[in-house]
Design an enzyme around this catalytic site. Structure first.
Site, PDB file in Angstrom:
ATOM      1  N   GLN A   1       0.827  -1.218   0.000  1.00  0.00           N
ATOM      2  CA  GLN A   1       0.000   0.000   0.000  1.00  0.00           C
ATOM      3  C   GLN A   1       0.856   1.260   0.000  1.00  0.00           C
ATOM      4  O   GLN A   1       0.470   2.281   0.579  1.00  0.00           O
ATOM      5  CB  GLN A   1      -0.978  -0.007   1.176  1.00  0.00           C
ATOM      6  CG  GLN A   1      -2.115  -1.010   1.039  1.00  0.00           C
ATOM      7  CD  GLN A   1      -2.928  -0.823  -0.247  1.00  0.00           C
ATOM      8  OE1 GLN A   1      -3.067   0.286  -0.762  1.00  0.00           O
ATOM      9  NE2 GLN A   1      -3.468  -1.913  -0.767  1.00  0.00           N
ATOM     10  N   SER A   2       2.028   1.220  -0.629  1.00  0.00           N
ATOM     11  CA  SER A   2       2.891   2.403  -0.674  1.00  0.00           C
ATOM     12  C   SER A   2       2.245   3.503  -1.515  1.00  0.00           C
ATOM     13  O   SER A   2       1.885   3.289  -2.674  1.00  0.00           O
ATOM     14  CB  SER A   2       4.254   2.036  -1.259  1.00  0.00           C
ATOM     15  OG  SER A   2       4.961   3.219  -1.603  1.00  0.00           O
ATOM     16  N   ASN A   3       2.127   4.671  -0.914  1.00  0.00           N
ATOM     17  CA  ASN A   3       1.632   5.835  -1.658  1.00  0.00           C
ATOM     18  C   ASN A   3       2.739   6.436  -2.509  1.00  0.00           C
ATOM     19  O   ASN A   3       2.475   7.069  -3.523  1.00  0.00           O
ATOM     20  CB  ASN A   3       1.124   6.895  -0.681  1.00  0.00           C
ATOM     21  CG  ASN A   3       0.017   6.351   0.188  1.00  0.00           C
ATOM     22  OD1 ASN A   3      -1.072   6.122  -0.291  1.00  0.00           O
ATOM     23  ND2 ASN A   3       0.307   6.109   1.460  1.00  0.00           N
TER      24      ASN A   3
END
Ligand code: PLP
Length: 330
Positions: free
Chosen positions: A74-76
């Site tokens: 879930q890296s932005n």
């Protein structure tokens, strides 16, 4: 000072500063404001967009073809990098740590829409994997450009130093409507945002306190990492500012059961911000920082006459990730 670095201007700046009167009332009357770096524009926005303005400019200057970066599922940061790659016509390879999920949701879904190539690795094999991907791109004649996790290098840090100048300009031209914050509180993980805010405070004369809420690592580790980033960026810019690890304010009490594990405090913070302000915070970063802020207020960490600016760093797509959706629907 040489902050006149090559820059591609695509972030929606300045980001808005808003009051949060209903949240303030719910928390006992503290003066709370928010700076909306969740609304920086690029591919649903977030704090990495500021950093990418300088990083992309450098990749273009170096005539790179392929952007390579790494992060969690879930890296932005990887999502915003993938969006920038699409916009500026780079290939994009994302090295993600973890197991490919049965179907992609949240940020990962968006990475795929932005047409990034995804390579999976485990934590131990990550650096090796990044190197392999890099060497392969080179062999293919597609000049690679490696962006560190979180975009936290002197270019990314410089972007957040300039964000302090932006903040001071906004306050200075508000005809007294925006008070000078005594505190800036936000989510800190790879440390670039915090390093930039600290460096910018020194460069532009902001005297409020810069308090990071740690998302992944314990305090001592973060202090060392952030001090190194401040000092490296200072010399990169030809400045003489130095800072010691012990002078960095970072709170490591809100790590819960680990990175990306949404617990009760995060869930409650998400509900409280949404219910009182119509403002979204996310399960991994800003919800954890918000939970820390709420807890510190409950423990009278700040004095009641002080103004606190919550610097919103984004992360909203994770709200729609399968893992968290299941928890919300329990
Ligand atoms: C990356 C990120 C942070 C942390 O910023 P760093 O510069 O890596 O410390 C905080 N919030 C969100 C939503 C992020 O994506």
């Amino acid at each position: 000072m040489n902050l006149d670095l090559p820059r591609m201007r695509f972030a929606h700046l300045p980001t808005a500063i808003e009051n949060m009167p209903r949240l303030s009332a719910a928390l006992g009357g503290y003066k709370l404001m928010v700076k909306r770096d969740d609304q920086t524009g690029l591919g649903l926005g977030g704090n990495k967009t500021r950093k990418l303005e300088f990083i992309i400019a450098d990749a273009i200057a170096q005539k790179a073809h392929t952007l390579i970066t790494s992060g969690a599922i879930q890296s932005n940061h990887v999502r915003q990098t993938a969006a920038a790659a699409a916009h500026f016509n780079f290939d994009c390879i994302l090295v993600l740590t973890g197991e490919p999920p049965t179907f992609s949701s949240g940020n990962l879904f968006l990475d795929e829409l932005f047409d990034a190539e995804i390579v999976w690795t485990n934590a131990q094999g990550r650096d090796q994997c990044i190197k392999q991907v890099y060497d392969q791109a080179e062999k293919n004649g597609r000049k690679p450009y490696l962006i560190p996790g979180g975009g936290s290098n002197p270019l990314g840090v410089s972007a957040y130093a300039l964000a302090i100048q932006e903040l001071l300009d906004q306050i200075g031209t508000s005809n007294g409507e925006l008070p000078m914050p005594d505190w800036i509180v936000f989510a800190s993980s790879s440390g670039g945002t915090q390093a930039g805010l600290i460096l910018g405070s020194r460069l532009f004369g902001f005297s409020g306190k810069i308090l990071g809420i740690s998302i992944i690592d314990h305090e001592e580790y973060m202090q060392k990492r952030i001090a190194t980033l401040v000092n490296e960026t200072s010399s990169f810019l030809g400045e003489k500012i130095t800072i010691k690890p012990e002078d960095i304010l970072i709170n490591g009490n809100y790590l819960g059961s680990g990175y990306a594990q949404m617990g009760k405090p995060e869930e409650e913070a998400i509900h409280l911000f949404a219910r009182t302000e119509g403002l979204l915070v996310d399960p991994v970063y800003t919800g954890r920082a918000a939970a820390g802020l709420i807890d510190l207020i409950h423990h009278s960490y700040f004095s009641p006459d002080q103004t606190i600016l919550f610097w919103h760093t984004g992360g909203i797509p994770a709200l729609f990730a399968d893992t968290y959706q299941k928890q919300f629907r329990r």
